[in-house]
Motif scaffolding. Structure first.
Motif: not given
Length: 161
Positions: A5-19
């Motif tokens: 869950r931490l990995a998925v959250t971190w992955f998604g967060t980096t994509l959202v921050v990039a957008l």
């Protein structure tokens, strides 16, 4: 919170921050220097965690970017899909390049992205962009080592595979 869950959250967060970073307004004089953040973050994840990134994800991120940026629907989706395809195709080589060679490869990928964008926009009826339009890939490549090291350090600290 478990590791997955931490990995998925971190992955998604980096994509959202990039957008979101893509939407940050800059003064007109600095606008040509604005890097294409979603491409850089997807490149990082393509190289470091190829099993998380696929062409479908790149297409979805591109569609979200199109909707957020208000450009021709599918423009960024096409660009990011092409970029991720090339990155995944050569992932086994790119991962083990020294940083300076990896930076040159990222520059080539970002320049390829600009050429693809130019083709799409010309077909859509836009005029040729000014010379300053070509600055952004060079800025993105210059930022690559720092972005790579920052994301890699945070990934390792969080023990995300």
């Amino acid at each position: 919170m478990n590791r997955h869950r931490l990995a998925v959250t971190w992955f998604g967060t980096t994509l959202v921050v990039a957008l979101l970073a893509m939407l940050v307004p800059l003064p007109a004089v600095l606008q040509p220097f604005k890097p294409y953040w979603p491409a850089l973050v997807l490149l990082y994840w393509s190289l470091e965690s190829g099993e998380r990134v696929n062409l479908g994800l790149a297409f979805l991120v591109g569609l979200f970017a199109d909707l957020l940026d208000g450009v021709l629907l599918g423009e960024q989706a096409l660009r990011l899909t092409a970029l991720v395809f090339i990155a995944l195709r050569f992932r086994s080589r790119l991962r083990f390049f020294p940083m300076w060679q990896q930076t040159l490869a990222v520059l080539a990928l970002l320049l390829n992205d600009r050429v693809l964008l130019l083709i799409v926009r010309v077909f859509a009826g836009a005029t040729s962009p000014p010379l300053s339009w070509w600055y952004a890939p060079f800025v993105g490549a210059a930022l690559w080592p720092f972005l790579f090291l920052l994301l890699d350090d945070l990934r390792i600290r969080l023990r995300i595979v």
